[in-house]
Design a protein around this motif. Structure first.
Motif, PDB file in Angstrom:
ATOM      1  N   ARG A 134      42.674  46.003  40.725  1.00 45.74           N
ATOM      2  CA  ARG A 134      42.413  44.847  41.689  1.00 45.74           C
ATOM      3  C   ARG A 134      43.575  43.824  41.720  1.00 45.74           C
ATOM      4  NH1 ARG A 134      36.853  43.521  41.308  1.00 45.74           N
ATOM      5  NH2 ARG A 134      35.551  45.531  41.047  1.00 45.74           N
ATOM      6  N   ASN A 171      39.705  42.454  45.177  1.00 49.58           N
ATOM      7  CA  ASN A 171      40.432  41.381  44.432  1.00 49.58           C
ATOM      8  C   ASN A 171      39.488  41.183  43.275  1.00 49.58           C
ATOM      9  OD1 ASN A 171      38.183  39.903  45.342  1.00 49.58           O
ATOM     10  ND2 ASN A 171      39.584  38.615  46.403  1.00 49.58           N
ATOM     11  N   THR A 172      39.893  40.417  42.462  1.00 51.85           N
ATOM     12  CA  THR A 172      39.257  40.243  41.044  1.00 51.85           C
ATOM     13  C   THR A 172      37.639  39.968  41.432  1.00 51.85           C
ATOM     14  OG1 THR A 172      39.637  37.878  40.843  1.00 51.85           O
ATOM     15  CG2 THR A 172      41.254  39.331  39.949  1.00 51.85           C
ATOM     16  N   GLY A 174      35.887  41.158  43.497  1.00 49.13           N
ATOM     17  CA  GLY A 174      35.199  42.433  44.258  1.00 49.13           C
ATOM     18  C   GLY A 174      35.149  42.188  45.740  1.00 49.13           C
TER      19      GLY A 174
END
Length: 276
Positions: A134, A171-172, A174
């Motif tokens: 991510r 990314n973190t 999702g």
């Protein structure tokens, strides 16, 4: 195999294969540096002003002094004159300079390098692979083009093992973010969309030109947009606009009509103005 080239290193032209930097350069020891890569056409760089502005934004994000744009332009013109070629990849690297072994910076001047390598025109279509790692949109260096590229090396190697030329990352949260060296666009219900900068993606030069020239919209996109999109394409300085015809195991017809329109518009507009 690339032909031998000459690089500009802190004001001096050197053979690109020869040692020219201190082993204590902070860009080498800690990745404390920023860079830009741009296309050159018949000895002229594309979108140099935009790349210099982003180099400055990245440098400020790391707390480095602003690069001297006049000096960088001199480095660019010198290295281009020393390496005649029809299509090239120009790399500008700007680091924290010589420093102690550790995270702390030294008192020396920053390092500036301009290098040029040959480039080949990219294929019109390609395949991408979604990788499990991510992007951290909350990182201190989110959105900066830094020389700390190890996670991209790992992700791209995984994509190559999957028979793809690029890896795409969420990314973190999702959300769909970007590739290791590209931005991603999708067509959903006929709308051309790309992740917002808040996703943690790089503010790509080609990305912004496609937004401006082709009417693309920025949006928060779930990762599964890649499985629902009618069309997908990548943008970067060396890819320009490149259609994606496979995402993991999903085959896509392509280039689709929206992608073709973007490819045509970008080729025309970029050909008309090398410094848009």
């Amino acid at each position: 195999m690339q032909h031998p080239t000459t690089s500009w290193v802190n004001g001096t032209l050197v053979d690109s294969a020869d040692p020219a930097l201190s082993v204590l350069d902070h860009g080498l020891t800690t990745g404390d540096g920023v860079f830009e890569t741009m296309k050159t056409v018949d000895g002229r760089p594309f979108a140099l002003t935009r790349h210099l502005d982003r180099l400055t934004r990245s440098a400020r994000g790391l707390g480095l002094p602003d690069p001297d744009h006049d000096l960088v332009r001199k480095a660019v013109s010198t290295v281009l004159a020393a390496n005649p070629m029809p299509l090239g990849r120009l790399r500008l690297t700007y680091t924290g300079g010589t420093a102690p072994l550790g995270s702390e910076r030294g008192d020396g001047a920053p390092t500036l390098v301009a290098s040029l390598g040959t480039a080949a025109r990219r294929p019109d279509t390609t395949a991408v692979a979604v990788v499990p790692w991510r992007r951290n949109e909350h990182s201190a260096v989110a959105g900066l083009k830094t020389t700390s590229y190890a996670e991209n090396v790992v992700a791209l190697a995984a994509a190559h093992r999957a028979g793809a030329s690029e890896a795409l990352l969420a990314n973190t949260a999702g959300r769909l973010c970007e590739g290791t060296g590209s931005n991603v666009f999708v067509v959903l219900d006929g709308r051309l969309l790309t992740p917002r900068l808040a996703s943690g993606c790089l503010a790509g030069i080609t990305r912004q030109l496609v937004v401006d020239w082709c009417g693309a919209e920025e949006a928060d996109l779930p990762l599964d947009a890649l499985q629902e999109a009618e069309e997908v394409f990548l943008t970067s300085s060396l890819r320009d606009v490149q259609a994606v015809t496979r995402v993991d195991d999903r085959e896509l017809p392509g280039p689709g009509p929206v992608t073709l329109k973007a490819m045509t518009a970008f080729a025309r507009r970029s050909g008309d103005d090398l410094d848009p």
